[in-house]
Structure formats: C-alpha cells, structure tokens
Design a protein around this motif. Structure first.
Motif, PDB file in Angstrom:
ATOM      1  N   THR A 119      15.160  82.213 -38.818  1.00 13.54           N
ATOM      2  CA  THR A 119      15.381  81.274 -39.920  1.00 13.54           C
ATOM      3  C   THR A 119      14.216  80.285 -40.041  1.00 13.54           C
ATOM      4  O   THR A 119      13.758  79.981 -41.141  1.00 13.54           O
ATOM      5  CB  THR A 119      16.700  80.506 -39.683  1.00 13.54           C
ATOM      6  OG1 THR A 119      17.742  81.449 -39.419  1.00 13.54           O
ATOM      7  CG2 THR A 119      17.074  79.675 -40.890  1.00 13.54           C
ATOM      8  N   LEU A 120      13.731  79.824 -38.882  1.00 13.57           N
ATOM      9  CA  LEU A 120      12.614  78.872 -38.888  1.00 13.57           C
ATOM     10  C   LEU A 120      11.349  79.511 -39.462  1.00 13.57           C
ATOM     11  O   LEU A 120      10.560  78.843 -40.143  1.00 13.57           O
ATOM     12  CB  LEU A 120      12.375  78.358 -37.458  1.00 13.57           C
ATOM     13  CG  LEU A 120      11.316  77.264 -37.293  1.00 13.57           C
ATOM     14  CD1 LEU A 120      11.620  76.030 -38.143  1.00 13.57           C
ATOM     15  CD2 LEU A 120      11.195  76.853 -35.821  1.00 13.57           C
ATOM     16  N   PHE A 122      11.170  81.572 -41.878  1.00 11.39           N
ATOM     17  CA  PHE A 122      11.250  81.494 -43.340  1.00 11.39           C
ATOM     18  C   PHE A 122      11.170  80.048 -43.825  1.00 11.39           C
ATOM     19  O   PHE A 122      10.610  79.777 -44.894  1.00 11.39           O
ATOM     20  CB  PHE A 122      12.519  82.196 -43.839  1.00 11.39           C
ATOM     21  CG  PHE A 122      12.417  83.689 -43.743  1.00 11.39           C
ATOM     22  CD1 PHE A 122      11.518  84.382 -44.538  1.00 11.39           C
ATOM     23  CD2 PHE A 122      13.181  84.404 -42.834  1.00 11.39           C
ATOM     24  CE1 PHE A 122      11.394  85.762 -44.436  1.00 11.39           C
ATOM     25  CE2 PHE A 122      13.067  85.789 -42.724  1.00 11.39           C
ATOM     26  CZ  PHE A 122      12.175  86.466 -43.523  1.00 11.39           C
ATOM     27  N   GLU A 123      11.706  79.117 -43.047  1.00 15.41           N
ATOM     28  CA  GLU A 123      11.568  77.709 -43.421  1.00 15.41           C
ATOM     29  C   GLU A 123      10.093  77.318 -43.477  1.00 15.41           C
ATOM     30  O   GLU A 123       9.646  76.644 -44.413  1.00 15.41           O
ATOM     31  CB  GLU A 123      12.306  76.820 -42.409  1.00 15.41           C
ATOM     32  CG  GLU A 123      12.254  75.349 -42.821  1.00 15.41           C
ATOM     33  CD  GLU A 123      12.734  74.405 -41.723  1.00 15.41           C
ATOM     34  OE1 GLU A 123      13.636  74.783 -40.956  1.00 15.41           O
ATOM     35  OE2 GLU A 123      12.192  73.284 -41.647  1.00 15.41           O
ATOM     36  N   LEU A 125       7.487  79.267 -43.899  1.00 14.67           N
ATOM     37  CA  LEU A 125       6.828  79.910 -45.041  1.00 14.67           C
ATOM     38  C   LEU A 125       7.128  79.168 -46.341  1.00 14.67           C
ATOM     39  O   LEU A 125       6.274  79.057 -47.222  1.00 14.67           O
ATOM     40  CB  LEU A 125       7.290  81.373 -45.168  1.00 14.67           C
ATOM     41  CG  LEU A 125       6.813  82.328 -44.074  1.00 14.67           C
ATOM     42  CD1 LEU A 125       7.537  83.667 -44.182  1.00 14.67           C
ATOM     43  CD2 LEU A 125       5.292  82.522 -44.162  1.00 14.67           C
ATOM     44  N   ALA A 126       8.352  78.659 -46.448  1.00 16.42           N
ATOM     45  CA  ALA A 126       8.753  77.970 -47.681  1.00 16.42           C
ATOM     46  C   ALA A 126       8.266  76.534 -47.708  1.00 16.42           C
ATOM     47  O   ALA A 126       8.427  75.842 -48.713  1.00 16.42           O
ATOM     48  CB  ALA A 126      10.274  78.020 -47.825  1.00 16.42           C
ATOM     49  N   TRP A 139       2.907  82.408 -52.039  1.00 17.38           N
ATOM     50  CA  TRP A 139       3.728  82.260 -50.832  1.00 17.38           C
ATOM     51  C   TRP A 139       5.083  82.940 -50.977  1.00 17.38           C
ATOM     52  O   TRP A 139       5.648  83.420 -50.000  1.00 17.38           O
ATOM     53  CB  TRP A 139       3.845  80.792 -50.418  1.00 17.38           C
ATOM     54  CG  TRP A 139       2.608  80.387 -49.684  1.00 17.38           C
ATOM     55  CD1 TRP A 139       1.548  79.687 -50.183  1.00 17.38           C
ATOM     56  CD2 TRP A 139       2.254  80.733 -48.333  1.00 17.38           C
ATOM     57  NE1 TRP A 139       0.559  79.576 -49.232  1.00 17.38           N
ATOM     58  CE2 TRP A 139       0.967  80.204 -48.095  1.00 17.38           C
ATOM     59  CE3 TRP A 139       2.879  81.450 -47.316  1.00 17.38           C
ATOM     60  CZ2 TRP A 139       0.312  80.360 -46.856  1.00 17.38           C
ATOM     61  CZ3 TRP A 139       2.231  81.600 -46.090  1.00 17.38           C
ATOM     62  CH2 TRP A 139       0.962  81.057 -45.881  1.00 17.38           C
ATOM     63  N   LEU A 140       5.592  82.994 -52.201  1.00 20.05           N
ATOM     64  CA  LEU A 140       6.814  83.795 -52.406  1.00 20.05           C
ATOM     65  C   LEU A 140       6.522  85.261 -52.097  1.00 20.05           C
ATOM     66  O   LEU A 140       7.312  85.948 -51.462  1.00 20.05           O
ATOM     67  CB  LEU A 140       7.323  83.655 -53.843  1.00 20.05           C
ATOM     68  CG  LEU A 140       8.142  82.416 -54.205  1.00 20.05           C
ATOM     69  CD1 LEU A 140       8.594  82.499 -55.659  1.00 20.05           C
ATOM     70  CD2 LEU A 140       9.360  82.233 -53.297  1.00 20.05           C
ATOM     71  N   THR A 143       6.285  85.752 -48.406  1.00 23.77           N
ATOM     72  CA  THR A 143       7.637  85.724 -47.844  1.00 23.77           C
ATOM     73  C   THR A 143       8.335  87.060 -48.053  1.00 23.77           C
ATOM     74  O   THR A 143       9.006  87.582 -47.156  1.00 23.77           O
ATOM     75  CB  THR A 143       8.451  84.591 -48.506  1.00 23.77           C
ATOM     76  OG1 THR A 143       7.756  83.357 -48.305  1.00 23.77           O
ATOM     77  CG2 THR A 143       9.853  84.490 -47.920  1.00 23.77           C
TER      78      THR A 143
END
Lengths: 296, 296
Positions: A119-120, A122-123, A125-126, A139-140, A143
């Motif tokens: 989860t981190l 992806f956090e 990356l976002a 960045w999308l 991801t």
C-alpha cells in the motif's frame, strides 16, 4: 573500465536513504512500522531499483527522476518476499541472513506488514510532486505499469504457478513461464519505468524490455544454481532447499553445466539488446554479467 | 419519501456491474481469478462504494465520476476481509454466508487473492481515462487518499490494534481509536473521494468528514450489537463470536442498552453534520439511520 561494485554501492546507498526517508515519513512508532522497516531495510541487493535508475541513465535521463519508482519497486519486492515466506506459502525461516518477518514478529504482523508495504508503494507513487500537467498523467501511467506487473496477471500469477508446481515436475516451457511472471514481471517493469521517466523512445523501450526479459530469466537460473552450488554463509540463507522441496529448477531439469550455459546464453542476448546504446549503458551491461556471476 | 431500499439496490447493482467488468477485463481464467471473484462477488452490502457515490450526489456531482473510486474501495475492503479471516488473524470460516476464501480455496491462494485485489484497486485507479491535465492530478490525489486510509497509518494500524487487543479489555478510548482506524478510515475515505471527485467545497468536505466519522463508529457499534443480538441466518455468519473470543466490544463495555443509545447519538451527530445540505443528501441521511437499524 567500469567499476560495477562502486556503482552498486553508490546506487543502493541512494535507494536505501530514500527508502529510510519514506519509512521515516510514514512511521508512527508502532509495531507495524518496526516490521516494515525490519524487512525493507534487511540489506537486500536492491537489484530492481538499481535497474530502474540504470535504465533512466542509459537513455540519457537523470536517475533522480526515477528514484520514487525505484523505491516503489523495492517495497513491492519486499512485500512479496514477506508473504512468500509465510508458513502457508514457502514456510521459510531465514531471509537475507535474518529470521523472516513472521519469525521475528508473528504471522499476523507479517501478513499486515506485507500489505502495508504494498500500500505504501502506491501511496509514494501517488505522492510525487507534479508541477506540470504531463507529469501527473505520466505518474498514473507508471503506477499502472507497476500494478499490472505486480498483480494477478504478473507477479502474483507467477507465485500461484510456483505454488501449483510443488511436488510435480514442470517442463522447461512451464518453468520459464513461471519465472517470467514471478520475478521477470517486476524486473521488466523496473527497467520500463526508469526508461519511461527518462523519456525513452519507443525503440529504446523495446531494446530495454528485451534486455529485461533475458536478465530476468538469467537471474532466476543463477538463483537456482546458487541453491545447488552456493555458499549458505555468503547467501544468508540455506542452500539445497529446492531439491529438498522437490522444486522444479533449471539444474534439476538441465543439470548444472547446461544451466550455467543457458544463463550465459541469456546474458549474451541481454548484451545484444543493448548494442544500440552508447557507454551510458555500461552499468546495465555490467549488471547482466554480475547477475550470473554473483555469489548471493 | 425517500426509498433507501430502492436506492441501495440501484447503486449496489451499478457497483456490482462495474466490479464484474473490472474482473472480466483482468481475468485469465486462472485459479487466482476465481478466488478474487469468489470473495469480491460474494454479495457484500457495498456500503463503502454506495457512500462514495452518495457523497458525489450530495454535493451536486454525477455519481458516475466517482464509480472507479467506489470500486477501488470495495476491492480494498474485500482484500482486508480475506486477510482478516486467515487462520493467523481472526481464523473465520464463514463470511457473507459462504466459506471464507482460505476455506473455499487454500491459505496461500487467500493470501495472494487479497494481495491481488489490493493491487488491482490501484491499477484501476491508475487506469481512469484522463483527458485533461487537472484530471490526472486529481486521480493521483484520490489514489493518495485511498492509500493513506488503507495503509499502516489507517486501516492496517486498526487491524494491528485489533490483534493486540485480543485477550485483554480495551477502554472506551482505545476501542474508539481502534475502530476509527480499522473501519472508519476507509469509510471516511469513501465519502472524501466521492465528494472530491464531484468538486466539493472545503466546507462541504468538512461536513462530510464529520458525517463519516460518526457513521463509521455507529456502524461498528451496530456490528458489535449484531454480534450479540443478531440473527445468524440473516447475517450469514455466526453470532456470539466476539464474546467467545473475549473481544472488546461496545456491548461488553457499556451493556446492550447503552450501546444502542450510543449508536443513536452517533447517528444524530451524523445527521447534524448534513444540515447544511439540501435534499440531495437524503441518501446519506437515510444511510445513517439504516446503519444502526440493519439486521446484517
């Protein structure tokens, strides 16, 4: 003469510092933070993030641009190791020379620490600062590439195939398909993201993907060989376990010599894929050779 | 007179269709796909996605804009249930009236199906078509909100607190802190994302967050009450298990009557937070009441 050892030290230090910063910003001094840090900072080789940074350099970009993607790759790799080591999966007690996460903590904490690292990733990356509009879309895309590689059409399907293979002998095609997903998908995504963030051309991306596929498989063949012929002290984990667990491996299918020859062939193909690049590809060239010559 | 049953049927059908499409696009007819579908399509109440869509409507937006975020929420919720049910965690054999994922498949598949649903949630968020530059930045923001809520500072920390609470009695403040993270974080994020995607103002967001915090906790108090006084057939799972497992619950701490009173107080506060909204908030108002009156 390119000094790979120096390069690996330098890059893995950059990655380690960035990962430590990410954990620092995320932590609240809870047990889950300890477990995440324990596994993430256990001294992994950082192959995936280094490949990501090296791919950016190869196409003339600034590796700093790819550092966040590189860190996400390592977090996802570590989460997959934590879950792979669980009693219900490979039931391993030693990893990177230390007790595995569920031994050092407990099984529930290990499940959740893996979940939290995924989860981190992806956090992080976002959370890349996006000052221009194209950057956000980029960045999308990064991801998406990472999620596809890590998900049920990529790494996770590879883990499923690996579990299903227990107790029966795979043929060469099945073995290759399993590894291409289980380890190859993340390695390819690491190079893909690094190159993309450095504005690689379509042709450059194709060459780097070919390189990735070949070194990804070479990496696995070398791993299988190390499990037969490696030094457990240098590797920080037991050897001979594949044979004990009746795992399908290249040495089991081809024998040790033919496996070494196959690894060399794959490395040769990987180097061929880099022919159109200039000296900025030296790190990737040296890495291809290192992957089959490493001792751990 | 607002018909909540009709509304819930309509919205959960939209969510179910969207989730089925996501699985369809992702699947390769492997066991992992079956396991993901088994748990995701097991007939959950779809509370989180419906809250997400209703939040978008409340601020005058088109709920279709929030559908992807709503689906991601449900995939993350389902993954957390799969992992929560594992033998090393709550060791539950029944969920939504059916055998839990690790019973229907096996433990390794359940670990990986959970991992895959979490990963797919982020893939889906990163795959929203972004035709304008602001939209890309917006989806990165949505991804970040969801990752923070689901991660080690949110839901996962709540799961850790829940595990740590086993066998000892929490006080009211500890119990509330645990639930605020374990179930509250995702519920709040569902409303937050729905509202944000519908261009909510800062004041509107604050009201909806207050609503979320109160119904999130009310939802949990109601769950605790159902575990004492609910009908196992209607709920599709066993009751009395909290007491058996010596779990800290509101009925255990406050008694059944005071717990019901507390749930009503939380609902009242949730309704107060909606006072500035017009009739477009009717679904959220009805949901607040439903949450404490539901039978499953």
């Amino acid at each position: 003469m390119f000094d790979l050892k120096l390069y690996l030290n330098e890059k893995s230090q950059i990655v380690n510092e960035a990962l430590a910063d990410i954990l620092q910003n995320n932590q609240q001094d809870e047990i889950i933070d300890e477990a995440m840090r324990y596994s993430l900072m256990a001294g992994g080789k950082r192959i995936r993030p280094v490949l990501c940074l090296a791919a950016a350099e190869t196409v003339g970009g600034n590796p700093a641009d790819a550092l966040t993607a590189a860190c996400a790759m390592e977090m996802i790799h570590t989460y997959s190791l934590i879950h792979d080591d669980l009693p219900a999966m490979d039931n391993d007690e030693l990893r990177r020379g230390k007790p595995t996460c569920h031994i050092a903590f407990d099984e529930a904490t290990a499940v959740l620490a893996g979940d939290a690292l995924l989860t981190l990733a992806f956090e992080v990356l976002a959370s890349v600062p996006v000052n221009s509009s194209t950057r956000a879309a980029e960045w999308l895309q990064i991801t998406r590439i990472i999620a596809v590689a890590a998900g049920s059409r990529g790494m996770i399907q590879g883990q499923m195939l690996d579990m299903a293979a227990e107790g029966r002998r795979l043929n060469l095609a099945e073995l290759e398909a399993m590894h291409t997903l289980k380890t190859g998908a993340l390695i390819e995504a690491s190079l893909h993201c690094g190159a993309l963030l450095a504005r690689a051309s379509r042709a450059q991306l194709a060459h780097l993907k070919s390189y990735a596929r070949n070194i990804g498989l070479a990496f696995q063949v070398a791993d299988d060989i190390l499990n037969v012929a490696g030094n457990p002290e240098m590797m920080g984990k037991a050897v001979g376990t594949d044979r004990l667990n009746q795992k399908s491996t290249y040495p089991a299918l081809l024998g040790l010599d033919a496996s070494r020859q196959f690894a060399r062939k794959l490395t040769h193909r990987a180097l061929q894929a880099l022919e159109t690049f200039d000296s900025k590809a030296e790190p990737l060239r040296a890495l291809a050779t290192y992957i089959i010559e490493r001792k751990r």
